[in-house]
Design a protein around this motif. Sequence first.
Motif, PDB file in Angstrom:
ATOM      1  N   LEU A   1       0.811  -0.698   0.061  1.00  0.00           N
ATOM      2  CA  LEU A   1      -0.337   0.250  -0.485  1.00  0.00           C
ATOM      3  C   LEU A   1       0.938   1.369  -0.428  1.00  0.00           C
ATOM      4  O   LEU A   1       0.696   2.130  -0.464  1.00  0.00           O
ATOM      5  N   GLY A   2       2.235   1.218   0.885  1.00  0.00           N
ATOM      6  CA  GLY A   2       2.827   2.682   0.626  1.00  0.00           C
ATOM      7  C   GLY A   2       3.949   2.461  -0.925  1.00  0.00           C
ATOM      8  O   GLY A   2       2.878   3.850  -0.829  1.00  0.00           O
ATOM      9  N   PRO A   3       3.767   2.515  -0.754  1.00  0.00           N
ATOM     10  CA  PRO A   3       4.292   2.398  -2.696  1.00  0.00           C
ATOM     11  C   PRO A   3       3.884   2.854  -3.768  1.00  0.00           C
ATOM     12  O   PRO A   3       3.739   3.929  -4.106  1.00  0.00           O
ATOM     13  N   LEU A   4       2.204   2.325  -3.100  1.00  0.00           N
ATOM     14  CA  LEU A   4       0.616   2.578  -4.558  1.00  0.00           C
ATOM     15  C   LEU A   4       0.504   3.744  -3.756  1.00  0.00           C
ATOM     16  O   LEU A   4       0.563   5.048  -4.987  1.00  0.00           O
ATOM     17  N   VAL A   5       0.827   4.452  -3.126  1.00  0.00           N
ATOM     18  CA  VAL A   5      -0.199   5.541  -2.672  1.00  0.00           C
ATOM     19  C   VAL A   5       1.173   6.795  -2.586  1.00  0.00           C
ATOM     20  O   VAL A   5       0.403   7.693  -3.481  1.00  0.00           O
ATOM     21  N   VAL A   6       2.175   6.368  -1.998  1.00  0.00           N
ATOM     22  CA  VAL A   6       3.209   7.655  -2.677  1.00  0.00           C
ATOM     23  C   VAL A   6       3.236   7.546  -4.489  1.00  0.00           C
ATOM     24  O   VAL A   6       3.467   8.232  -4.940  1.00  0.00           O
ATOM     25  N   ARG A   7       3.558   6.681  -4.955  1.00  0.00           N
ATOM     26  CA  ARG A   7       3.328   6.664  -5.819  1.00  0.00           C
ATOM     27  C   ARG A   7       2.521   7.575  -7.483  1.00  0.00           C
ATOM     28  O   ARG A   7       2.263   8.385  -8.040  1.00  0.00           O
ATOM     29  N   VAL A   8       1.777   6.827  -6.863  1.00  0.00           N
ATOM     30  CA  VAL A   8      -0.150   7.533  -7.259  1.00  0.00           C
ATOM     31  C   VAL A   8      -0.305   9.441  -6.704  1.00  0.00           C
ATOM     32  O   VAL A   8       0.003   9.128  -8.076  1.00  0.00           O
ATOM     33  N   VAL A   9       0.032   9.688  -5.686  1.00  0.00           N
ATOM     34  CA  VAL A   9       0.168  10.430  -4.901  1.00  0.00           C
ATOM     35  C   VAL A   9       1.321  12.084  -6.177  1.00  0.00           C
ATOM     36  O   VAL A   9       1.109  12.730  -6.196  1.00  0.00           O
ATOM     37  N   PHE A  10       2.402  11.508  -5.743  1.00  0.00           N
ATOM     38  CA  PHE A  10       3.730  11.735  -6.408  1.00  0.00           C
ATOM     39  C   PHE A  10       3.347  11.726  -8.064  1.00  0.00           C
ATOM     40  O   PHE A  10       4.061  13.084  -8.423  1.00  0.00           O
ATOM     41  N   GLY A  11       3.102  11.103  -8.524  1.00  0.00           N
ATOM     42  CA  GLY A  11       2.673  10.473 -10.143  1.00  0.00           C
ATOM     43  C   GLY A  11       1.815  12.128 -10.330  1.00  0.00           C
ATOM     44  O   GLY A  11       2.200  12.513 -11.627  1.00  0.00           O
ATOM     45  N   TYR A  12       0.374  12.342  -9.142  1.00  0.00           N
ATOM     46  CA  TYR A  12      -0.228  13.145 -10.042  1.00  0.00           C
ATOM     47  C   TYR A  12       0.355  14.466 -10.146  1.00  0.00           C
ATOM     48  O   TYR A  12      -0.248  15.281 -10.369  1.00  0.00           O
ATOM     49  N   PHE A  13       0.735  14.635  -8.400  1.00  0.00           N
ATOM     50  CA  PHE A  13       1.928  16.030  -8.070  1.00  0.00           C
ATOM     51  C   PHE A  13       2.036  15.919  -9.918  1.00  0.00           C
ATOM     52  O   PHE A  13       2.383  17.601 -10.777  1.00  0.00           O
ATOM     53  N   TRP A  14       3.467  15.159 -10.366  1.00  0.00           N
ATOM     54  CA  TRP A  14       3.750  16.180 -11.763  1.00  0.00           C
ATOM     55  C   TRP A  14       2.678  15.878 -13.070  1.00  0.00           C
ATOM     56  O   TRP A  14       3.545  16.610 -13.637  1.00  0.00           O
ATOM     57  N   LEU A  15       2.443  15.136 -13.052  1.00  0.00           N
ATOM     58  CA  LEU A  15       1.783  15.091 -13.993  1.00  0.00           C
ATOM     59  C   LEU A  15       0.483  16.488 -13.993  1.00  0.00           C
ATOM     60  O   LEU A  15      -0.076  17.135 -14.947  1.00  0.00           O
TER      61      LEU A  15
ATOM     62  N   THR B   1       8.839  16.075 -20.076  1.00  0.00           N
ATOM     63  CA  THR B   1       8.865  15.594 -19.442  1.00  0.00           C
ATOM     64  C   THR B   1       8.502  15.502 -18.015  1.00  0.00           C
ATOM     65  O   THR B   1       7.865  14.297 -17.365  1.00  0.00           O
ATOM     66  N   GLU B   2       7.530  16.437 -17.230  1.00  0.00           N
ATOM     67  CA  GLU B   2       7.221  16.320 -15.834  1.00  0.00           C
ATOM     68  C   GLU B   2       5.172  15.732 -16.112  1.00  0.00           C
ATOM     69  O   GLU B   2       5.009  15.240 -15.793  1.00  0.00           O
ATOM     70  N   LEU B   3       5.134  15.763 -17.010  1.00  0.00           N
ATOM     71  CA  LEU B   3       3.473  15.492 -17.286  1.00  0.00           C
ATOM     72  C   LEU B   3       3.498  14.214 -17.450  1.00  0.00           C
ATOM     73  O   LEU B   3       2.834  13.354 -16.880  1.00  0.00           O
ATOM     74  N   LEU B   4       4.120  13.342 -18.368  1.00  0.00           N
ATOM     75  CA  LEU B   4       4.252  12.095 -19.362  1.00  0.00           C
ATOM     76  C   LEU B   4       5.147  11.242 -17.726  1.00  0.00           C
ATOM     77  O   LEU B   4       4.898  10.060 -17.832  1.00  0.00           O
ATOM     78  N   GLY B   5       6.249  11.931 -17.314  1.00  0.00           N
ATOM     79  CA  GLY B   5       6.629  11.220 -15.670  1.00  0.00           C
ATOM     80  C   GLY B   5       5.763  11.048 -15.030  1.00  0.00           C
ATOM     81  O   GLY B   5       5.592  10.002 -14.441  1.00  0.00           O
ATOM     82  N   GLY B   6       4.659  11.845 -15.031  1.00  0.00           N
ATOM     83  CA  GLY B   6       4.231  12.108 -13.829  1.00  0.00           C
ATOM     84  C   GLY B   6       2.923  11.088 -14.379  1.00  0.00           C
ATOM     85  O   GLY B   6       2.688  10.156 -12.745  1.00  0.00           O
ATOM     86  N   LEU B   7       2.520  10.263 -15.579  1.00  0.00           N
ATOM     87  CA  LEU B   7       1.602  10.090 -15.537  1.00  0.00           C
ATOM     88  C   LEU B   7       1.694   7.910 -15.833  1.00  0.00           C
ATOM     89  O   LEU B   7       1.312   7.572 -15.180  1.00  0.00           O
ATOM     90  N   LEU B   8       2.974   8.197 -16.511  1.00  0.00           N
ATOM     91  CA  LEU B   8       3.436   7.093 -16.361  1.00  0.00           C
ATOM     92  C   LEU B   8       4.207   6.272 -15.152  1.00  0.00           C
ATOM     93  O   LEU B   8       3.592   5.154 -14.556  1.00  0.00           O
ATOM     94  N   LEU B   9       4.445   7.243 -13.807  1.00  0.00           N
ATOM     95  CA  LEU B   9       4.653   6.896 -12.375  1.00  0.00           C
ATOM     96  C   LEU B   9       3.233   6.186 -11.898  1.00  0.00           C
ATOM     97  O   LEU B   9       3.397   5.741 -10.948  1.00  0.00           O
ATOM     98  N   MET B  10       2.402   7.497 -11.720  1.00  0.00           N
ATOM     99  CA  MET B  10       1.058   6.992 -11.574  1.00  0.00           C
ATOM    100  C   MET B  10       0.253   5.571 -11.959  1.00  0.00           C
ATOM    101  O   MET B  10       0.159   4.978 -11.100  1.00  0.00           O
TER     102      MET B  10
END
Length: 153
Positions: A22-36, A71-80
């Motif tokens: 759960l931890g990596p999932l939540v951090v990845r989705v929230v952090f990725g959304y920030f960058w997206l 980079t931020e847009l695509l990186g955020g999407l891929l990270l999410m």
Amino acid sequence: MRQFLAEKCSQVLSILHAGRWLGPLVVRVVFGYFWLETGIAKVHNLAGFTQRFMGWGIPFPAFSAALSAWTELLGGLLLMLGLFTRLVTIPMIINMIVAVTLVVSSNLMGLDDYVEADEVVYTLIFCWFLMAGPGKISLDTLVARWLGIRTRD
């Protein structure tokens, strides 16, 4: 009493261990959304973002601003999504190093300022994803399973 506490601690640790995905999932989705979100904003106002790059003295401001924004847009999407997670962190780390070096460092006076700079914290989070990967619940894990690659998650 000691045995009772040991059993309860063991139960709690077992529950936490079972939910370690759960931890990596939540951090990845929230952090990725920030960058997206920041990437979308910069892409939609690329002229203004380019002007900021010109003011900061960044070489090839139009190209550099577009590259950074996408980079931020695509990186955020891929990270999410947890897709190409380790690969996408590399340009994101480079983006942050450029930001710290060319933009933020002029306002930083000492170690405390660097430690408190958002870009440094972002770089550390990207480094964590580079080393740890996206976690069990990700497209990277699904692709790895489909390809028969064994993961540690």
